[in-house]
Design an enzyme around this catalytic site. Structure first.
Site, short mmCIF file in Angstrom:
data_model
loop_
_atom_site.label_atom_id
_atom_site.label_comp_id
_atom_site.label_asym_id
_atom_site.label_seq_id
_atom_site.Cartn_x
_atom_site.Cartn_y
_atom_site.Cartn_z
N LEU A 33 0.81 -1.22 0.00
CA LEU A 33 0.00 0.00 0.00
C LEU A 33 0.85 1.27 0.00
O LEU A 33 1.92 1.32 0.60
CB LEU A 33 -0.91 0.00 1.23
CG LEU A 33 -1.81 -1.24 1.36
CD1 LEU A 33 -2.64 -1.15 2.65
CD2 LEU A 33 -2.71 -1.41 0.16
N ALA A 49 0.31 5.92 -0.49
CA ALA A 49 -0.63 6.99 -0.14
C ALA A 49 -1.87 7.00 -1.03
O ALA A 49 -2.94 7.46 -0.61
CB ALA A 49 0.09 8.33 -0.22
N HIS A 77 -3.56 4.31 -2.10
CA HIS A 77 -4.53 3.39 -1.47
C HIS A 77 -5.13 4.03 -0.22
O HIS A 77 -6.33 3.91 0.04
CB HIS A 77 -3.84 2.09 -1.04
CG HIS A 77 -3.26 1.29 -2.16
ND1 HIS A 77 -1.90 1.18 -2.36
CD2 HIS A 77 -3.84 0.56 -3.14
CE1 HIS A 77 -1.67 0.41 -3.41
NE2 HIS A 77 -2.84 0.02 -3.90
N GLY A 119 -9.05 3.92 -7.91
CA GLY A 119 -8.24 5.09 -8.24
C GLY A 119 -8.31 5.45 -9.71
O GLY A 119 -8.32 4.56 -10.57
N LYS A 148 -6.01 6.54 -11.45
CA LYS A 148 -4.78 6.20 -12.17
C LYS A 148 -5.03 5.08 -13.17
O LYS A 148 -4.53 5.10 -14.28
CB LYS A 148 -3.68 5.80 -11.20
CG LYS A 148 -2.31 5.90 -11.85
CD LYS A 148 -1.31 5.04 -11.17
CE LYS A 148 -1.26 3.74 -11.89
NZ LYS A 148 -0.63 2.65 -11.32
N MET A 193 1.50 7.74 -8.10
CA MET A 193 1.92 6.68 -7.16
C MET A 193 1.48 5.32 -7.68
O MET A 193 0.36 5.16 -8.17
CB MET A 193 1.31 6.94 -5.78
CG MET A 193 1.96 8.10 -5.10
SD MET A 193 1.42 8.26 -3.40
CE MET A 193 2.30 9.74 -2.94
N SER A 194 2.39 4.36 -7.55
CA SER A 194 2.11 3.00 -8.02
C SER A 194 3.04 2.05 -7.30
O SER A 194 4.22 2.40 -7.05
CB SER A 194 2.36 2.90 -9.53
OG SER A 194 2.48 1.55 -9.92
#
Ligand code: PAF
Length: 279
Positions: free
Chosen positions: A30, A32, A34, A144, A146, A181-182
């Site tokens: 996880l 930020a 998530h 998300g 993304k 983020m990933s």
């Protein structure tokens, strides 16, 4: 916080009373992004459930299933601190027991972009998300932005199959330099990491051109292409300017268009996207 790999235990907790449950499906490791989904779920539901499951059916044989980053202990700490009520951590045997032979296939919107590059991916996603939604039966499930195409596919599936959960999409969380983020960012070496913000930068440059009046999708794709190809390291998988519902490629760009791209840095494939709003 209940931590369980048992479907009956999840259902018992969920239906102890008829309160609203928010649900965040994850593959763990996880970050930020998530936790932003969890925070939104907490703000709008009485209880929150999270699943941690690296779903093998959404990885092709040549993809990174065996090396996908995992850190269950740290994940559980973060979820406890975030005030999550229940974490579902099923095994493969629980999710795909002997004799399992069903899958959920969304047709049109899975064919292009991620689906073209990863032809078996979405069938794995839609099958596991259907199972998770059936197991948890949440009031709302959080995804998300993304993974833009995943949000479109999941929304389509939930509508088509009359699944009784509202799908909520949360904006992409970014590093200070704009990189989305990933969990896969951890694969990037120093040089790749330094170059990776070009995904976001190219999308912002495209947005600037759109805001200045450009509407030709060929021009916008070329603008993004030139920025990415300025360095020999990134390898372009796709650059797309598409209708946000059908994902059909556009000639003339309209309000709400989805600009998206997938870029390889070595073996690591990064994605990002931007929905253009005509201010
Ligand atoms: O977005 C993800 O992390 C996964 O595709 C999901 C939704 C948890 C299904 O495995």
């Amino acid at each position: 916080m209940i931590i369980t790999d048992n479907i009956q235990e999840v259902r018992a907790a969920r239906w102890r009373d008829a309160a609203d449950w928010g649900f965040v499906p994850t593959m763990g490791y996880l970050h930020a992004g998530h936790l932003a989904l969890v925070a939104e779920a907490k703000a709008n539901n009485e209880h929150v459930a999270v699943s941690i499951y690296v779903n093998p059916t959404q990885f092709a044989p040549d993809e990174d299933l065996s090396t996908y980053p995992r850190d269950m202990e740290r994940d559980l700490e973060l979820l406890r601190a975030a005030g999550v009520d229940l974490v579902f951590t099923p095994s493969d045997e629980v999710m795909y027991p002997a004799g399992f032979q069903t899958s959920v296939l969304v047709k049109g919107v899975t064919q292009m972009l991620e689906g073209a590059s990863r032809p078996t991916h979405f069938e794995g996603v839609t099958t596991v998300v259907t199972k998770l939604l059936n197991i948890v039966q949440p009031t709302r499930a959080y995804f998300g932005q993304k993974d833009a195409q995943q949000t479109i596919v999941v929304r389509r599936m939930v509508q088509d199959l009359n699944i009784n959960s509202e799908i909520v999409i949360i904006p992409t969380m970014r590093e200070a330099d704009g990189l989305a983020m990933s969990s896969r960012n951890k694969y990037l070496d120093e040089q790749q990491r330094a170059l990776a913000p070009v995904l976001r930068q190219s999308l912002l440059a495209a947005e600037k051109a759109l805001n200045a009046g450009e509407r030709d999708a060929i021009v916008i794709r070329a603008l993004i292409y030139r920025m990415i190809a300025a360095d020999p390291l990134p390898e372009i998988d796709y650059i797309s300017v598409a209708d946000p519902t059908t994902l059909a490629e556009l000639d003339e760009i309209e309000d709400g268009a989805l600009l998206s791209l997938a870029i390889f840095f070595g073996k690591t494939r990064l994605i990002d996207n931007l929905i253009w709003k005509n201010a």
